[in-house]
Scaffold this motif. Structure first.
Motif, mmCIF file in Angstrom:
data_model
loop_
_atom_site.group_PDB
_atom_site.id
_atom_site.type_symbol
_atom_site.label_atom_id
_atom_site.label_comp_id
_atom_site.label_asym_id
_atom_site.label_seq_id
_atom_site.Cartn_x
_atom_site.Cartn_y
_atom_site.Cartn_z
ATOM 1 N N UNK A 215 0.981 -1.172 0.041
ATOM 2 C CA UNK A 215 0.119 0.020 -0.030
ATOM 3 C C UNK A 215 0.868 1.406 -0.102
ATOM 4 N N UNK A 216 0.427 2.381 -0.680
ATOM 5 C CA UNK A 216 0.863 3.657 -0.386
ATOM 6 C C UNK A 216 -0.045 4.479 -0.020
ATOM 7 N N UNK A 217 0.128 5.330 1.051
ATOM 8 C CA UNK A 217 -0.555 6.247 1.605
ATOM 9 C C UNK A 217 -0.118 7.703 1.321
ATOM 10 N N UNK A 218 -0.893 8.465 0.423
ATOM 11 C CA UNK A 218 -0.243 9.574 -0.219
ATOM 12 C C UNK A 218 -0.732 10.727 0.587
ATOM 13 N N UNK A 219 -0.152 11.666 1.103
ATOM 14 C CA UNK A 219 -0.724 12.824 1.817
ATOM 15 C C UNK A 219 -0.298 14.220 0.914
ATOM 16 N N UNK A 220 0.189 14.042 -0.261
ATOM 17 C CA UNK A 220 0.626 15.059 -1.156
ATOM 18 C C UNK A 220 -0.376 15.647 -2.088
ATOM 19 N N UNK A 221 -0.657 14.887 -3.108
ATOM 20 C CA UNK A 221 -1.554 15.232 -4.066
ATOM 21 C C UNK A 221 -1.866 13.734 -5.062
ATOM 22 N N UNK A 222 -2.868 14.150 -5.796
ATOM 23 C CA UNK A 222 -3.226 12.936 -6.742
ATOM 24 C C UNK A 222 -2.225 12.607 -7.743
ATOM 25 N N UNK A 223 -1.424 13.835 -8.282
ATOM 26 C CA UNK A 223 -0.484 13.330 -9.254
ATOM 27 C C UNK A 223 0.598 12.731 -8.649
ATOM 28 N N UNK A 224 1.071 13.283 -7.331
ATOM 29 C CA UNK A 224 1.959 12.514 -6.754
ATOM 30 C C UNK A 224 1.649 11.122 -6.363
ATOM 31 N N UNK A 225 0.542 10.692 -5.868
ATOM 32 C CA UNK A 225 0.151 9.210 -5.497
ATOM 33 C C UNK A 225 0.342 8.607 -6.894
ATOM 34 N N UNK A 226 -0.193 9.389 -8.132
ATOM 35 C CA UNK A 226 -0.160 8.396 -9.376
ATOM 36 C C UNK A 226 1.402 8.070 -9.761
ATOM 37 N N UNK A 241 -5.179 10.683 0.279
ATOM 38 C CA UNK A 241 -5.592 11.467 1.173
ATOM 39 C C UNK A 241 -5.647 12.993 0.686
ATOM 40 N N UNK A 242 -5.147 13.513 -0.300
ATOM 41 C CA UNK A 242 -5.464 14.477 -1.066
ATOM 42 C C UNK A 242 -5.627 14.219 -2.379
ATOM 43 N N UNK A 243 -6.672 14.664 -2.825
ATOM 44 C CA UNK A 243 -7.194 14.589 -4.237
ATOM 45 C C UNK A 243 -7.756 13.251 -4.347
ATOM 46 N N UNK A 244 -7.654 12.712 -5.718
ATOM 47 C CA UNK A 244 -7.970 11.259 -5.736
ATOM 48 C C UNK A 244 -7.736 10.936 -7.273
ATOM 49 N N UNK A 245 -7.746 9.781 -7.678
ATOM 50 C CA UNK A 245 -7.453 9.206 -9.012
ATOM 51 C C UNK A 245 -8.648 9.138 -9.913
ATOM 52 N N UNK A 246 -8.567 10.404 -10.852
ATOM 53 C CA UNK A 246 -9.821 10.660 -12.000
ATOM 54 C C UNK A 246 -9.297 9.343 -12.782
ATOM 55 N N UNK A 247 -8.228 9.132 -13.248
ATOM 56 C CA UNK A 247 -8.052 7.882 -14.250
ATOM 57 C C UNK A 247 -6.814 6.890 -13.818
ATOM 58 N N UNK A 248 -7.003 5.682 -13.996
ATOM 59 C CA UNK A 248 -6.179 4.632 -13.506
ATOM 60 C C UNK A 248 -4.582 5.182 -13.794
ATOM 61 N N UNK A 249 -3.706 4.869 -12.932
ATOM 62 C CA UNK A 249 -2.464 5.245 -12.984
ATOM 63 C C UNK A 249 -1.493 4.154 -13.667
ATOM 64 N N UNK A 250 -2.142 3.102 -13.891
ATOM 65 C CA UNK A 250 -1.315 2.021 -14.261
ATOM 66 C C UNK A 250 -2.156 1.320 -15.484
ATOM 67 N N UNK A 251 -1.654 0.585 -16.312
ATOM 68 C CA UNK A 251 -2.512 -0.046 -17.374
ATOM 69 C C UNK A 251 -3.508 -1.150 -16.789
ATOM 70 N N UNK A 252 -4.161 -1.386 -17.518
ATOM 71 C CA UNK A 252 -5.423 -2.451 -17.091
ATOM 72 C C UNK A 252 -4.987 -3.950 -17.026
ATOM 73 N N UNK A 253 -5.027 -4.701 -16.123
ATOM 74 C CA UNK A 253 -4.634 -6.084 -15.805
ATOM 75 C C UNK A 253 -3.048 -6.319 -15.815
ATOM 76 N N UNK A 254 -2.675 -5.295 -15.209
ATOM 77 C CA UNK A 254 -1.167 -5.311 -14.825
ATOM 78 C C UNK A 254 -0.789 -5.694 -13.359
#
Length: 335
Positions: A215-226, A241-254
């Motif tokens: 797990x990664x718990x990110x407190x910075x931003x959505x782009x940082x988490x991605x 914890x800040x923002x959220x992922x509007x699009x998947x940061x990794x390819x599907x089925x990886x």
């Protein structure tokens, strides 16, 4: 209770922190399911200055900001089974009159009794960061002996989250400024990486060896988490914890990671009775853990109530360290 008015910092649309005014407001009467609290300690959180700067669709001229406080119950509604004089902590809904005031009107289900061993200032430092940390960790299925990363462990949310994760039996790695390194290691953190080091993620990979993060718990931003998603292994968890992922940061089925958003304020609009019961249990556990020495609260930096806008400016600019707290005089209460 003889007071008929109270002092509060109020918001002006479009004026940001410069538009905060210290105003006298009429003292409200609790509705059937509400309590009126006389604040004795008020904590500042980043969400406070953000909402003051950004505004909200449901805010109007005269809105009182502030989400965290501690105080004593001075009046209760007809359906409330809570004794006048009870010392409570709370996290207020952003849509309601907030904690930047001598008095705050609260839903009775949103207050948390404070243990006798916990002082007001420390208790006020816990609701927003502590319950956010609890909610973030609760996104993970029950597990132990897995590697997790918490970014920003020098801040209140990351600091409490890292400790809670260690107590769950996880191997916790964190990013933080170098000045926090030794203290964090003493709390059982497996490794501390200075986020200003451009090679910190490579150093984390080296420390992990063949393992990947669960797990990664990110407190910075959505782009940082991605950007950290490649550090996760199969069926890992990316918790924003800040923002959220509007699009998947990794390819599907990886690596088939799960994406999580954390929004503590959402419980006020969408939580049911069971959700609130679990939140109250979490608050009791957090405050009990600090009172009994099992959990360390963030360091505290005090300011005067009359200087609240300046304290918010300093919080926003990153000056100072620890939680910014102001204390108010406790009222005389005839229980």
């Amino acid at each position: 209770m003889s007071a008929t008015s109270y002092a509060a910092w109020t918001w002006t649309p479009g004026a940001g922190l410069d538009g905060l005014d210290l105003t006298l407001l009429p003292l409200p009467t609790p509705g059937p399911d509400e309590v009126l609290v006389a604040n004795t300690a008020i904590a500042l959180n980043p969400v406070d200055w953000k909402m003051i700067d950004w505004g909200r669709d449901d805010w109007r001229q005269g809105q009182v900001p502030g989400v965290d406080g501690v105080g004593r119950v001075v009046a209760v509604g007809s359906a409330v089974n809570l004794r006048v004089g009870t010392r409570i902590a709370y996290h207020q809904a952003l849509s309601r009159g907030g904690s930047f005031a001598e008095y705050t009107l609260l839903d009775a289900h949103a207050v948390h009794p404070v243990p006798d061993a916990l002082d007001d200032a420390t208790a006020a430092s816990l609701p927003c960061p502590g319950l956010t940390a609890w909610q973030a960790l609760d996104k993970l299925p029950a597990c132990s002996n897995r590697d997790v990363l918490v970014t920003g462990a020098g801040g209140a949310v990351g600091y409490l989250l890292a400790q809670l994760a260690v107590q769950r039996g996880l191997r916790v790695w964190v990013t933080a400024a170098g000045k926090h390194r030794e203290h964090l290691l003493q709390l059982g953190i497996s490794g501390v990486f200075d986020y200003r080091d451009t090679q910190w993620s490579a150093r984390l990979r080296e420390a992990l060896g063949p393992c990947r993060l669960h797990a990664v718990f990110d407190t910075v931003s959505g782009s940082h988490a991605a950007s950290l998603a490649p550090l996760l292994g199969y069926n890992g968890h990316l918790v924003c914890i800040q923002d959220r992922q509007e699009t998947a940061p990794l390819p599907a089925f990886s690596t088939a990671i799960s994406l999580h958003e954390v929004a503590l304020n959402s419980i006020h609009a969408h939580g049911d009775a069971l959700d609130w019961q679990e939140l109250r249990q979490a608050a009791a556990s957090l405050m009990g853990g600090v009172a009994e020495g099992r959990l360390q609260a963030p360091a505290i930096q005090f300011f005067d109530f009359a200087e609240l806008p300046e304290a918010l400016r300093r919080l926003k600019s990153g000056h100072g360290s620890g939680k910014w707290i102001t204390r108010l005089s406790a009222p005389a209460i005839n229980a």
